[in-house]
Scaffold this motif. Structure first.
Motif, PDB file in Angstrom:
ATOM      1  N   ASN A 191       0.831  -1.194   0.000  1.00  0.00           N
ATOM      2  CA  ASN A 191       0.000   0.000   0.000  1.00  0.00           C
ATOM      3  C   ASN A 191       0.877   1.260   0.000  1.00  0.00           C
ATOM      4  O   ASN A 191       0.658   2.186  -0.790  1.00  0.00           O
ATOM      5  CB  ASN A 191      -0.929  -0.024   1.218  1.00  0.00           C
ATOM      6  N   LYS A 192       1.882   1.277   0.858  1.00  0.00           N
ATOM      7  CA  LYS A 192       2.785   2.433   0.936  1.00  0.00           C
ATOM      8  C   LYS A 192       3.597   2.592  -0.348  1.00  0.00           C
ATOM      9  O   LYS A 192       3.752   3.697  -0.865  1.00  0.00           O
ATOM     10  CB  LYS A 192       3.735   2.282   2.126  1.00  0.00           C
TER      11      LYS A 192
ATOM     12  N   LEU B  62       2.912   1.462  -3.381  1.00  0.00           N
ATOM     13  CA  LEU B  62       2.094   1.833  -4.540  1.00  0.00           C
ATOM     14  C   LEU B  62       1.688   3.300  -4.516  1.00  0.00           C
ATOM     15  O   LEU B  62       1.618   3.934  -5.572  1.00  0.00           O
ATOM     16  CB  LEU B  62       0.868   0.925  -4.641  1.00  0.00           C
ATOM     17  N   LYS B  63       1.434   3.839  -3.346  1.00  0.00           N
ATOM     18  CA  LYS B  63       1.123   5.268  -3.262  1.00  0.00           C
ATOM     19  C   LYS B  63       2.256   6.090  -3.862  1.00  0.00           C
ATOM     20  O   LYS B  63       2.025   6.999  -4.656  1.00  0.00           O
ATOM     21  CB  LYS B  63       0.892   5.696  -1.808  1.00  0.00           C
ATOM     22  N   LYS B  64       3.489   5.754  -3.485  1.00  0.00           N
ATOM     23  CA  LYS B  64       4.650   6.478  -4.004  1.00  0.00           C
ATOM     24  C   LYS B  64       4.838   6.246  -5.490  1.00  0.00           C
ATOM     25  O   LYS B  64       5.111   7.178  -6.253  1.00  0.00           O
ATOM     26  CB  LYS B  64       5.918   6.042  -3.255  1.00  0.00           C
ATOM     27  N   GLU B  65       4.719   5.005  -5.918  1.00  0.00           N
ATOM     28  CA  GLU B  65       4.948   4.659  -7.323  1.00  0.00           C
ATOM     29  C   GLU B  65       3.874   5.262  -8.235  1.00  0.00           C
ATOM     30  O   GLU B  65       4.173   5.713  -9.343  1.00  0.00           O
ATOM     31  CB  GLU B  65       5.006   3.142  -7.497  1.00  0.00           C
ATOM     32  N   ILE B  66       2.645   5.292  -7.772  1.00  0.00           N
ATOM     33  CA  ILE B  66       1.566   5.897  -8.561  1.00  0.00           C
ATOM     34  C   ILE B  66       1.773   7.402  -8.657  1.00  0.00           C
ATOM     35  O   ILE B  66       1.614   7.994  -9.726  1.00  0.00           O
ATOM     36  CB  ILE B  66       0.185   5.550  -7.962  1.00  0.00           C
ATOM     37  N   ARG B  67       2.148   8.026  -7.559  1.00  0.00           N
ATOM     38  CA  ARG B  67       2.419   9.466  -7.570  1.00  0.00           C
ATOM     39  C   ARG B  67       3.544   9.792  -8.550  1.00  0.00           C
ATOM     40  O   ARG B  67       3.453  10.737  -9.335  1.00  0.00           O
ATOM     41  CB  ARG B  67       2.779   9.952  -6.160  1.00  0.00           C
TER      42      ARG B  67
ATOM     43  N   THR C 280       0.427   4.451 -14.427  1.00  0.00           N
ATOM     44  CA  THR C 280      -0.496   4.911 -13.384  1.00  0.00           C
ATOM     45  C   THR C 280      -1.719   4.015 -13.335  1.00  0.00           C
ATOM     46  O   THR C 280      -2.130   3.552 -12.264  1.00  0.00           O
ATOM     47  CB  THR C 280      -0.921   6.373 -13.631  1.00  0.00           C
TER      48      THR C 280
ATOM     49  N   ASN D  87      -2.529   1.386 -10.311  1.00  0.00           N
ATOM     50  CA  ASN D  87      -3.748   1.715  -9.587  1.00  0.00           C
ATOM     51  C   ASN D  87      -4.691   0.513  -9.513  1.00  0.00           C
ATOM     52  O   ASN D  87      -5.412   0.347  -8.529  1.00  0.00           O
ATOM     53  CB  ASN D  87      -4.445   2.913 -10.235  1.00  0.00           C
TER      54      ASN D  87
ATOM     55  N   TYR E 131      -3.506  -1.381  -6.562  1.00  0.00           N
ATOM     56  CA  TYR E 131      -3.753  -0.585  -5.355  1.00  0.00           C
ATOM     57  C   TYR E 131      -5.218  -0.701  -4.920  1.00  0.00           C
ATOM     58  O   TYR E 131      -5.512  -0.871  -3.736  1.00  0.00           O
ATOM     59  CB  TYR E 131      -3.380   0.874  -5.640  1.00  0.00           C
ATOM     60  N   GLU E 132      -6.135  -0.633  -5.868  1.00  0.00           N
ATOM     61  CA  GLU E 132      -7.561  -0.722  -5.542  1.00  0.00           C
ATOM     62  C   GLU E 132      -7.941  -2.092  -4.976  1.00  0.00           C
ATOM     63  O   GLU E 132      -8.860  -2.193  -4.174  1.00  0.00           O
ATOM     64  CB  GLU E 132      -8.402  -0.397  -6.768  1.00  0.00           C
TER      65      GLU E 132
END
Length: 82
Positions: free
Chosen positions: A52-53, A55-60, A71, A75, A78-79
């Protein structure tokens, strides 16, 4: 391995210094998941929290680079974590 998991594996390769990053990456290499749903079902709670952590960084980062395909693919995983 589908495209989504390919993008995820590439992203995880940047996080192999962490034990959970290694664990998840190894699962991806050893198991031949047909799709991201199957992959996510095989994760434990600590791996999910770590992913979760990450993927937040990688998506950003993918959004900042205007990489819409990356993206979108990241995502999707992530979902599924929720």
């Amino acid at each position: 391995m589908d495209y989504t998991l390919g993008y995820l594996r590439e992203s995880l390769s940047n996080h192999l210094e962490d034990q959970y990053g290694k664990s998840i990456y190894k699962k991806m290499l050893v198991n031949h998941y047909e799709n991201e749903e199957e992959f996510v079902r095989d994760l434990d709670e600590l791996e999910i929290t770590f992913l979760n952590k990450v993927l937040k960084k990688e998506i950003r980062y993918a959004m900042e680079e205007q990489d819409e395909k990356r993206t979108k693919e990241l995502n999707e995983v992530y979902e599924l974590l929720f």
